[in-house]
Write a protein that holds these residues in place. Structure first.
Motif, PDB file in Angstrom:
ATOM      1  N   PHE A  89      56.863  39.146  18.752  1.00 10.31           N
ATOM      2  CA  PHE A  89      56.596  38.167  17.703  1.00 10.31           C
ATOM      3  C   PHE A  89      55.851  36.963  18.257  1.00 10.31           C
ATOM      4  O   PHE A  89      54.882  36.479  17.661  1.00 10.31           O
ATOM      5  N   ALA A  90      56.311  36.445  19.390  1.00 16.72           N
ATOM      6  CA  ALA A  90      55.718  35.247  19.967  1.00 16.72           C
ATOM      7  C   ALA A  90      54.237  35.449  20.274  1.00 16.72           C
ATOM      8  O   ALA A  90      53.401  34.577  20.009  1.00 16.72           O
ATOM      9  N   SER A  91      53.898  36.600  20.825  1.00 18.80           N
ATOM     10  CA  SER A  91      52.505  36.885  21.177  1.00 18.80           C
ATOM     11  C   SER A  91      51.615  36.893  19.941  1.00 18.80           C
ATOM     12  O   SER A  91      50.519  36.309  19.925  1.00 18.80           O
ATOM     13  N   GLN A  92      52.112  37.530  18.871  1.00 21.55           N
ATOM     14  CA  GLN A  92      51.336  37.588  17.632  1.00 21.55           C
ATOM     15  C   GLN A  92      51.197  36.211  16.998  1.00 21.55           C
ATOM     16  O   GLN A  92      50.109  35.804  16.570  1.00 21.55           O
ATOM     17  N   ALA A  93      52.314  35.477  16.943  1.00 28.04           N
ATOM     18  CA  ALA A  93      52.298  34.158  16.306  1.00 28.04           C
ATOM     19  C   ALA A  93      51.417  33.190  17.071  1.00 28.04           C
ATOM     20  O   ALA A  93      50.669  32.396  16.475  1.00 28.04           O
ATOM     21  N   PHE A  94      51.498  33.243  18.399  1.00 27.81           N
ATOM     22  CA  PHE A  94      50.692  32.322  19.203  1.00 27.81           C
ATOM     23  C   PHE A  94      49.213  32.645  19.072  1.00 27.81           C
ATOM     24  O   PHE A  94      48.377  31.750  18.944  1.00 27.81           O
ATOM     25  N   GLU A  98      49.568  30.058  14.663  1.00 30.25           N
ATOM     26  CA  GLU A  98      50.587  29.658  13.689  1.00 30.25           C
ATOM     27  C   GLU A  98      51.377  28.427  14.135  1.00 30.25           C
ATOM     28  O   GLU A  98      51.875  27.663  13.328  1.00 30.25           O
ATOM     29  N   GLY A  99      51.476  28.220  15.449  1.00 25.44           N
ATOM     30  CA  GLY A  99      52.271  27.115  15.952  1.00 25.44           C
ATOM     31  C   GLY A  99      51.562  25.780  15.998  1.00 25.44           C
ATOM     32  O   GLY A  99      52.178  24.763  16.353  1.00 25.44           O
ATOM     33  N   GLY A 100      50.283  25.741  15.668  1.00 25.35           N
ATOM     34  CA  GLY A 100      49.558  24.492  15.694  1.00 25.35           C
ATOM     35  C   GLY A 100      49.433  23.937  17.099  1.00 25.35           C
ATOM     36  O   GLY A 100      49.356  24.674  18.081  1.00 25.35           O
ATOM     37  N   LEU A 195      57.021  33.291  27.742  1.00 27.32           N
ATOM     38  CA  LEU A 195      56.717  32.296  26.715  1.00 27.32           C
ATOM     39  C   LEU A 195      55.997  31.092  27.315  1.00 27.32           C
ATOM     40  O   LEU A 195      55.059  30.549  26.721  1.00 27.32           O
ATOM     41  N   GLN A 196      56.440  30.678  28.493  1.00 34.63           N
ATOM     42  CA  GLN A 196      55.736  29.589  29.170  1.00 34.63           C
ATOM     43  C   GLN A 196      54.303  29.992  29.485  1.00 34.63           C
ATOM     44  O   GLN A 196      53.378  29.187  29.349  1.00 34.63           O
ATOM     45  N   GLY A 197      54.120  31.233  29.891  1.00 36.63           N
ATOM     46  CA  GLY A 197      52.781  31.714  30.190  1.00 36.63           C
ATOM     47  C   GLY A 197      51.864  31.713  28.976  1.00 36.63           C
ATOM     48  O   GLY A 197      50.654  31.488  29.100  1.00 36.63           O
ATOM     49  N   LEU A 198      52.446  31.931  27.806  1.00 38.38           N
ATOM     50  CA  LEU A 198      51.658  31.899  26.578  1.00 38.38           C
ATOM     51  C   LEU A 198      51.277  30.475  26.180  1.00 38.38           C
ATOM     52  O   LEU A 198      50.284  30.266  25.477  1.00 38.38           O
ATOM     53  N   GLY A 199      52.075  29.521  26.608  1.00 40.42           N
ATOM     54  CA  GLY A 199      51.792  28.131  26.262  1.00 40.42           C
ATOM     55  C   GLY A 199      52.807  27.490  25.341  1.00 40.42           C
ATOM     56  O   GLY A 199      52.552  26.403  24.780  1.00 40.42           O
ATOM     57  N   PHE A 200      53.974  28.103  25.171  1.00 42.92           N
ATOM     58  CA  PHE A 200      55.010  27.524  24.327  1.00 42.92           C
ATOM     59  C   PHE A 200      55.658  26.314  25.002  1.00 42.92           C
ATOM     60  O   PHE A 200      55.804  26.266  26.229  1.00 42.92           O
TER      61      PHE A 200
END
Length: 292
Positions: A89-94, A98-100, A195-200
């Motif tokens: 989910f996180a990969s798709q949303a990021f 979607e997270g702005g 998640l940190q790697g994605l930028g969350f």
């Protein structure tokens, strides 16, 4: 008319076969050889789905099942699947934006990032009921007495387990927290890093008290976690609030600060429910205790 009669007879025959088949398949729990094991699997499912409501203790017949679950491969597998679904989910949303500007993921700490299994395992994941007004949640929480499941986390843990604790209480759990050697849940640590790697922006929201900040930070670093955005703990003004109220209020502040909470991971439903909620919530397994 004859065709209609034939069709009606055929339908009646099909219904009769279907009903006979259903009756031969559906059985009660007492019809199976190991009724306790089947019941306990169903009870743990009821706990995880929230159907059990505010439960007060592990059923006596399920003590062995809880121990087998927590010490076996199934707990690790269930946790890993939850983490994999979270990352998908996180990969798709990021990727969709979607997270702005400030996409955030909220994690609970105990039984979500850190495992207190060495504490709860110390006397067998027992099925007896213990009541304590735990300041971690500022409400009555029921915990399962712990047995020797995880032993190899250093001298500090060995010394703590050697103290002979037999029952959950605030003082003994505080002593365990101060040891600051609770291991990471492997699947959660992997998710955290991804998640940190994605930028969350990673926000830790725990029911622990502010007085436990230093020990909590030390333990998180020991377990491999780092670079979180915030670590939020209960303040004196939060004493007496349910976990749902306390955590909902903190999520509301996050939104005011501009964070978009895309995901929330916790082992209790009280980590996840209450407005505002995250876009997606992910429940980790915990058949040991309930916090409202």
């Amino acid at each position: 008319m004859r065709l209609l009669l034939v069709l009606l007879l055929a339908a009646a025959a099909a219904a009769s076969v279907a009903n006979a088949g259903a009756e031969s398949v559906l059985r009660s729990v007492t019809d199976v050889p190991d009724a306790d094991a089947l019941f306990c699997d169903s009870w743990m499912l009821s706990v995880e789905t929230g159907n059990a409501g505010p439960w007060r203790q592990v059923p006596a017949r399920c003590g062995a099942s809880v121990r087998a679950y927590m010490e076996g491969d199934r707990y690790a597998s269930d946790s890993a699947v939850a983490a994999a679904e979270s990352l998908a989910f996180a990969s798709q949303a990021f990727a969709s934006g979607e997270g702005g500007a400030k996409p955030a993921w909220v994690f609970d700490v105990d039984e979500t990032l850190l495992s207190n299994a060495p504490y709860y395992a110390q006397s067998g994941w027992g099925a007896t009921q213990t009541s304590v007004e735990s300041h971690l949640s500022a409400q009555t929480s029921q915990y399962v007495d712990p047995s020797p499941a995880i032993r190899s986390h250093g001298e500090a843990i060995s010394s703590f387990l050697a103290s002979g604790l037999v029952e959950f209480n605030e003082t003994s759990f505080d002593a365990w927290v101060d040891v600051a050697k609770a291991p990471a849940l492997p699947s959660s640590l992997k998710l955290y890093n991804e998640l940190q790697g994605l930028g969350f922006h990673i926000i830790l929201l725990t029911g622990r008290s502010e007085s436990q900040r230093n020990a909590t930070e030390e333990n998180l670093l020991f377990a491999g976690y780092h670079s979180w955005e915030k670590l939020i703990l209960r303040q004196p003004s939060d004493i007496g609030k349910t976990a749902v109220q306390y955590k909902s209020e903190r999520r509301a502040v996050m939104e005011v600060e501009g964070f978009k909470i895309l995901g929330n991971s916790g082992d209790q439903w009280s980590d996840l429910i209450g407005l505002p909620v995250s876009t997606r919530s992910f429940k980790l397994p915990n058949p040991m205790y309930y916090i409202s």
